[in-house]
Design a protein around this motif. Structure first.
Motif, mmCIF file in Angstrom:
data_model
loop_
_atom_site.group_PDB
_atom_site.id
_atom_site.type_symbol
_atom_site.label_atom_id
_atom_site.label_comp_id
_atom_site.label_asym_id
_atom_site.label_seq_id
_atom_site.Cartn_x
_atom_site.Cartn_y
_atom_site.Cartn_z
ATOM 1 N N ALA A 149 0.834 -1.201 0.000
ATOM 2 C CA ALA A 149 0.000 0.000 0.000
ATOM 3 C C ALA A 149 0.872 1.256 0.000
ATOM 4 N N ILE A 150 1.963 1.236 0.775
ATOM 5 C CA ILE A 150 2.885 2.384 0.781
ATOM 6 C C ILE A 150 3.505 2.557 -0.588
ATOM 7 N N HIS A 151 3.960 1.443 -1.172
ATOM 8 C CA HIS A 151 4.572 1.502 -2.500
ATOM 9 C C HIS A 151 3.574 2.020 -3.537
ATOM 10 N N ASP A 152 2.354 1.488 -3.516
ATOM 11 C CA ASP A 152 1.328 1.932 -4.470
ATOM 12 C C ASP A 152 0.961 3.399 -4.249
ATOM 13 N N GLY A 153 0.883 3.800 -2.972
ATOM 14 C CA GLY A 153 0.581 5.203 -2.678
ATOM 15 C C GLY A 153 1.651 6.138 -3.222
ATOM 16 N N ILE A 154 2.896 5.760 -3.075
ATOM 17 C CA ILE A 154 3.999 6.585 -3.600
ATOM 18 C C ILE A 154 3.946 6.608 -5.122
ATOM 19 N N GLU A 155 3.607 5.488 -5.728
ATOM 20 C CA GLU A 155 3.523 5.422 -7.196
ATOM 21 C C GLU A 155 2.450 6.369 -7.741
ATOM 22 N N CYS A 201 11.151 5.997 -4.476
ATOM 23 C CA CYS A 201 10.814 7.339 -4.953
ATOM 24 C C CYS A 201 11.668 7.816 -6.129
ATOM 25 N N LYS A 202 12.800 7.183 -6.392
ATOM 26 C CA LYS A 202 13.766 7.708 -7.358
ATOM 27 C C LYS A 202 13.167 7.984 -8.742
ATOM 28 N N PRO A 203 12.357 7.075 -9.319
ATOM 29 C CA PRO A 203 11.816 7.394 -10.655
ATOM 30 C C PRO A 203 11.007 8.699 -10.674
ATOM 31 N N LYS A 204 10.220 8.928 -9.632
ATOM 32 C CA LYS A 204 9.435 10.176 -9.568
ATOM 33 C C LYS A 204 10.328 11.381 -9.301
ATOM 34 N N LEU A 205 11.322 11.205 -8.413
ATOM 35 C CA LEU A 205 12.213 12.313 -8.088
ATOM 36 C C LEU A 205 13.037 12.743 -9.299
ATOM 37 N N MET A 206 13.375 11.791 -10.149
ATOM 38 C CA MET A 206 14.180 12.123 -11.328
ATOM 39 C C MET A 206 13.365 12.879 -12.385
ATOM 40 N N GLN A 207 12.089 13.091 -12.146
ATOM 41 C CA GLN A 207 11.261 13.922 -13.026
ATOM 42 C C GLN A 207 11.342 15.399 -12.624
ATOM 43 N N ILE A 208 11.954 15.685 -11.480
ATOM 44 C CA ILE A 208 12.091 17.059 -10.995
ATOM 45 C C ILE A 208 13.459 17.581 -11.455
ATOM 46 N N LEU A 229 1.551 9.245 -6.417
ATOM 47 C CA LEU A 229 1.839 10.647 -6.108
ATOM 48 C C LEU A 229 2.545 11.337 -7.277
ATOM 49 N N PRO A 230 2.307 12.641 -7.419
ATOM 50 C CA PRO A 230 3.096 13.407 -8.389
ATOM 51 C C PRO A 230 4.524 13.598 -7.863
#
Length: 186
Positions: free
Chosen positions: A49-55, A114-121, A57-58
């Motif tokens: 659930a934590i992993h899916d919740g992070i996925e 979080c790295k894939p999302k963070l690398m979008q910033i 998120l923007p």
């Protein structure tokens, strides 16, 4: 930078390099350890659930999640500083080290998610690249010194230098014994 100023700042530069390398060492060793500990926990549904919740998120909200361990451990670090200030050096030091280790471990574990999302910033990408350059710089500064120290230790532990040290000790012992004999005769 002028040579004289560089010589004065060199100890601080080396200290900064060592801090960077220690942080990286903690990150590389403790992150996977925390990951294995979390994998052992029987909360598969919660972890998913934590992993899916992070996925979901923007990217910028993911950055906030990435900062949660620092915020949660801040009171422990303040308590450690209070203990240190009140003279409880061992307990304060232990609390500070434990907070640091847990913080680095949990942050490293979250970073993998979080790295894939963070690398979008874009700013995060630049900061991450800067960190990697600092890490390479620190290795370039400290690794040659580590190699020289290891070489000296190998020489001291075994080989000719060790025999020379034993011989030097024997000469000193013989000299001291002669001095004692002369003192007794006088």
């Amino acid at each position: 930078m002028k040579p004289a100023a560089y010589r004065l700042l060199r100890p601080l530069i080396v200290l900064a390099a060592i801090v960077i390398l220690v942080e990286n060492w903690l990150w590389e060793r403790i992150g996977p350890l925390i990951g294995r500990i979390v994998a052992l926990l029987p909360f598969a549904a919660l972890k998913q659930a934590i992993h899916d919740g992070i996925e979901r998120l923007p990217p910028y909200a993911t950055l906030a999640v990435f900062a949660i361990p620092a915020a949660l451990l801040f009171p422990f670090k303040l308590a450690a500083l209070a203990l240190l200030a009140s003279g409880h050096l061992v307990l304060g030091g232990l609390v500070l080290v434990l907070a640091k280790v847990v913080g680095v471990g949990v942050t490293a574990f979250l970073f993998d998610t979080c790295k894939p999302k963070l690398m979008q910033i874009p700013l995060f990408v630049r900061l991450y690249a800067t960190w990697n350059r600092w890490l390479a710089w620190a290795h370039g500064l400290v690794d040659p010194v580590k190699r020289r120290i290891r070489a000296h230790l190998r020489i001291i532990r075994g080989g000719r230098a060790n025999r020379a040290l034993k011989l030097l000790r024997r000469f000193r012992r013989v000299r001291q014994e002669r001095a004692l004999l002369l003192a007794r005769k006088a």
